[in-house]
Design an enzyme around this catalytic site. Sequence first.
Site, PDB file in Angstrom:
ATOM      1  N   ASN A   6      15.291  17.983  30.918  1.00 28.21           N
ATOM      2  CA  ASN A   6      16.246  17.544  29.897  1.00 28.21           C
ATOM      3  C   ASN A   6      17.568  17.185  30.574  1.00 28.21           C
ATOM      4  O   ASN A   6      18.187  18.030  31.221  1.00 28.21           O
ATOM      5  CB  ASN A   6      16.441  18.673  28.874  1.00 28.21           C
ATOM      6  CG  ASN A   6      17.282  18.232  27.687  1.00 28.21           C
ATOM      7  OD1 ASN A   6      18.322  17.609  27.856  1.00 28.21           O
ATOM      8  ND2 ASN A   6      16.857  18.577  26.488  1.00 28.21           N
ATOM      9  N   ARG A  44      21.095  14.235  19.040  1.00 31.32           N
ATOM     10  CA  ARG A  44      21.594  15.033  17.926  1.00 31.32           C
ATOM     11  C   ARG A  44      22.254  14.154  16.869  1.00 31.32           C
ATOM     12  O   ARG A  44      22.745  13.065  17.161  1.00 31.32           O
ATOM     13  CB  ARG A  44      22.594  16.076  18.423  1.00 31.32           C
ATOM     14  CG  ARG A  44      21.944  17.295  19.068  1.00 31.32           C
ATOM     15  CD  ARG A  44      22.997  18.314  19.467  1.00 31.32           C
ATOM     16  NE  ARG A  44      22.387  19.575  19.871  1.00 31.32           N
ATOM     17  CZ  ARG A  44      22.174  20.595  19.056  1.00 31.32           C
ATOM     18  NH1 ARG A  44      22.541  20.503  17.787  1.00 31.32           N
ATOM     19  NH2 ARG A  44      21.619  21.703  19.488  1.00 31.32           N
ATOM     20  N   ARG A  48      26.552  14.492  20.206  1.00 31.83           N
ATOM     21  CA  ARG A  48      27.463  15.218  21.105  1.00 31.83           C
ATOM     22  C   ARG A  48      27.181  14.969  22.586  1.00 31.83           C
ATOM     23  O   ARG A  48      28.046  15.204  23.410  1.00 31.83           O
ATOM     24  CB  ARG A  48      27.435  16.717  20.810  1.00 31.83           C
ATOM     25  CG  ARG A  48      26.137  17.398  21.159  1.00 31.83           C
ATOM     26  CD  ARG A  48      26.214  18.904  20.963  1.00 31.83           C
ATOM     27  NE  ARG A  48      26.347  19.279  19.569  1.00 31.83           N
ATOM     28  CZ  ARG A  48      26.232  20.533  19.133  1.00 31.83           C
ATOM     29  NH1 ARG A  48      25.995  21.508  20.000  1.00 31.83           N
ATOM     30  NH2 ARG A  48      26.346  20.811  17.850  1.00 31.83           N
ATOM     31  N   THR A 100      20.153  24.876  20.479  1.00 33.15           N
ATOM     32  CA  THR A 100      19.130  25.212  19.489  1.00 33.15           C
ATOM     33  C   THR A 100      18.904  26.720  19.458  1.00 33.15           C
ATOM     34  O   THR A 100      18.632  27.338  20.481  1.00 33.15           O
ATOM     35  CB  THR A 100      17.819  24.487  19.812  1.00 33.15           C
ATOM     36  OG1 THR A 100      18.086  23.089  19.950  1.00 33.15           O
ATOM     37  CG2 THR A 100      16.799  24.693  18.701  1.00 33.15           C
ATOM     38  N   GLU A 150       5.819  23.537  20.915  1.00 33.93           N
ATOM     39  CA  GLU A 150       6.645  23.988  22.042  1.00 33.93           C
ATOM     40  C   GLU A 150       7.222  25.348  21.675  1.00 33.93           C
ATOM     41  O   GLU A 150       7.979  25.468  20.698  1.00 33.93           O
ATOM     42  CB  GLU A 150       7.764  22.999  22.357  1.00 33.93           C
ATOM     43  CG  GLU A 150       8.606  23.455  23.541  1.00 33.93           C
ATOM     44  CD  GLU A 150       9.527  22.378  24.101  1.00 33.93           C
ATOM     45  OE1 GLU A 150      10.561  22.748  24.688  1.00 33.93           O
ATOM     46  OE2 GLU A 150       9.209  21.189  23.960  1.00 33.93           O
ATOM     47  N   HIS A 189      13.385  26.458  26.802  1.00 33.66           N
ATOM     48  CA  HIS A 189      14.695  26.906  26.343  1.00 33.66           C
ATOM     49  C   HIS A 189      15.161  28.119  27.152  1.00 33.66           C
ATOM     50  O   HIS A 189      14.545  29.184  27.109  1.00 33.66           O
ATOM     51  CB  HIS A 189      14.739  27.260  24.849  1.00 33.66           C
ATOM     52  CG  HIS A 189      16.149  27.214  24.298  1.00 33.66           C
ATOM     53  ND1 HIS A 189      16.758  26.046  23.910  1.00 33.66           N
ATOM     54  CD2 HIS A 189      17.072  28.175  24.142  1.00 33.66           C
ATOM     55  CE1 HIS A 189      17.993  26.296  23.495  1.00 33.66           C
ATOM     56  NE2 HIS A 189      18.209  27.586  23.642  1.00 33.66           N
TER      57      HIS A 189
END
Length: 244
Positions: A6, A44, A48, A100, A150, A189
Amino acid sequence: MRLGVNIDHVATLRNARGTDYPDLLEAANIVLRAGADGITVHLREDRRHIKDKDLKILLQNISRPINLEIAPTNEMISIAIKHKPHACCLVPEKRRELTTEGGLDLLKLESRLCPKIKKLQDAGIKVSLFINPDFSQIEAASRTGSSAVELHTGSYSDCNNSKRKKEYKRILDAAKFSKQFKIECHAGHGLTHNNVAPIAKISEITELNIGHSLISESIFIGLKESVKRMKDLIQSCGRKNYKK
């Protein structure tokens, strides 16, 4: 196990000064040359970090898979269908969250998501659902027709060692459970060079999506080396798992 990187926070740094650098496309190419299997970006609603033009530029210039994370809103579904990335991961989104905070609650959203998932699939886009590692969420995901889930690894990544074993078992059990439904299992994450190994040893997980820690570490060792180290770690864990 595939590695999706990412690159949102390359855009975050760019946006901090309103410049046109660091260049997102250059970052994507470095990441891919370092061994990543694909690029992940999160468009998003408040824009942002990634902007609409960034998505367009990446899709026009990157031949490897691009995974677009979006909130399941009508606007975002339309943008995805217009640009047709390789895959879309539907994620929950709150305006004031720093990142998130958890997975989609499919027990509440299942009926509303089904037609949106079908629209994406009809456009030739693979769909994954970002969920907490919970059996009921996996069962609901299978009913939506989504091709993948995921698993949210944030709780595992954020807790201390005494609680991490419990969180790890949740992820392990959920990954194994997903196999019953023939649904592909991804995870991501909060994963770092220091905590990724146990997750990378779970053979049922076929893809990890990692961003913030890799971009952060690149300040000290460079983006290419940061991604290469992660890819090497994942491959090493995979080989050990295979030998067992």
